[in-house]
Scaffold this motif. Sequence first.
Motif, mmCIF file in Angstrom:
data_model
loop_
_atom_site.group_PDB
_atom_site.id
_atom_site.type_symbol
_atom_site.label_atom_id
_atom_site.label_comp_id
_atom_site.label_asym_id
_atom_site.label_seq_id
_atom_site.Cartn_x
_atom_site.Cartn_y
_atom_site.Cartn_z
ATOM 1 N N SER A 39 14.027 39.895 10.865
ATOM 2 C CA SER A 39 12.768 40.148 10.179
ATOM 3 C C SER A 39 11.655 40.144 11.219
ATOM 4 O O SER A 39 11.849 40.631 12.326
ATOM 5 C CB SER A 39 12.544 39.090 9.086
ATOM 6 N N ALA A 43 6.376 39.173 8.179
ATOM 7 C CA ALA A 43 6.879 38.730 6.874
ATOM 8 C C ALA A 43 6.222 37.423 6.457
ATOM 9 O O ALA A 43 6.214 37.081 5.280
ATOM 10 C CB ALA A 43 8.396 38.554 6.931
ATOM 11 N N GLY A 46 0.804 38.862 6.527
ATOM 12 C CA GLY A 46 0.542 40.291 6.553
ATOM 13 C C GLY A 46 -0.625 40.635 7.463
ATOM 14 O O GLY A 46 -1.576 39.869 7.579
ATOM 15 N N PRO A 51 0.833 47.537 6.005
ATOM 16 C CA PRO A 51 1.380 47.048 4.743
ATOM 17 C C PRO A 51 2.831 47.440 4.509
ATOM 18 O O PRO A 51 3.593 46.661 3.953
ATOM 19 C CB PRO A 51 0.459 47.661 3.686
ATOM 20 N N ALA A 52 3.229 48.628 4.940
ATOM 21 C CA ALA A 52 4.617 49.048 4.729
ATOM 22 C C ALA A 52 5.575 48.165 5.530
ATOM 23 O O ALA A 52 6.598 47.710 5.014
ATOM 24 C CB ALA A 52 4.800 50.515 5.109
ATOM 25 N N CYS A 53 5.224 47.916 6.783
ATOM 26 C CA CYS A 53 6.064 47.054 7.624
ATOM 27 C C CYS A 53 6.141 45.647 7.029
ATOM 28 O O CYS A 53 7.213 45.056 6.955
ATOM 29 C CB CYS A 53 5.503 47.008 9.042
ATOM 30 N N ALA A 54 5.000 45.117 6.590
ATOM 31 C CA ALA A 54 4.981 43.782 6.001
ATOM 32 C C ALA A 54 5.871 43.721 4.766
ATOM 33 O O ALA A 54 6.627 42.770 4.575
ATOM 34 C CB ALA A 54 3.549 43.385 5.646
ATOM 35 N N GLY A 55 5.808 44.761 3.930
ATOM 36 C CA GLY A 55 6.631 44.784 2.724
ATOM 37 C C GLY A 55 8.114 44.837 3.022
ATOM 38 O O GLY A 55 8.911 44.115 2.422
ATOM 39 N N VAL A 56 8.488 45.682 3.970
ATOM 40 C CA VAL A 56 9.907 45.818 4.314
ATOM 41 C C VAL A 56 10.444 44.531 4.933
ATOM 42 O O VAL A 56 11.523 44.051 4.565
ATOM 43 C CB VAL A 56 10.120 47.017 5.273
ATOM 44 N N THR A 58 9.232 41.465 4.686
ATOM 45 C CA THR A 58 9.248 40.407 3.680
ATOM 46 C C THR A 58 10.423 40.600 2.738
ATOM 47 O O THR A 58 11.121 39.646 2.382
ATOM 48 C CB THR A 58 7.928 40.381 2.894
ATOM 49 N N GLY A 59 10.662 41.847 2.335
ATOM 50 C CA GLY A 59 11.803 42.147 1.468
ATOM 51 C C GLY A 59 13.119 41.763 2.105
ATOM 52 O O GLY A 59 13.986 41.165 1.457
ATOM 53 N N ARG A 62 13.566 38.024 1.974
ATOM 54 C CA ARG A 62 13.891 37.553 0.621
ATOM 55 C C ARG A 62 15.322 37.953 0.231
ATOM 56 O O ARG A 62 16.011 37.192 -0.450
ATOM 57 C CB ARG A 62 12.899 38.092 -0.405
#
Length: 88
Positions: A39, A43, A46, A51-56, A58-59, A62
């Motif tokens: 990761s 993550a 942010g 934002p896209a990198c942070a979302g991926v 973080t996903g 999780r």
Amino acid sequence: MPARLAEQAAAVLGGLDLLVDNAGDAGGAPGSAAVMGISSDIALVGLPYEPACAGVKTGLARVDEALRRELHGTRIYVATAAAPGRRR
């Protein structure tokens, strides 16, 4: 051996940005395995304009957490490198 491998890879590829050296022994028992997720510190916190990198990232963290809980006691081990050395 690792130094020679890194030198050969750099010569062939023109340099290295990242090397993931991962082994999955997990105790050496029959039926054991390991999963390693990579990761990022993004993550955890942010950053603007990413934002896209942070979302991926973080996903991924999780998903690894859910797998770790789901596979608890099965001899399949899940780990996540949340901030593998990148400094911002």
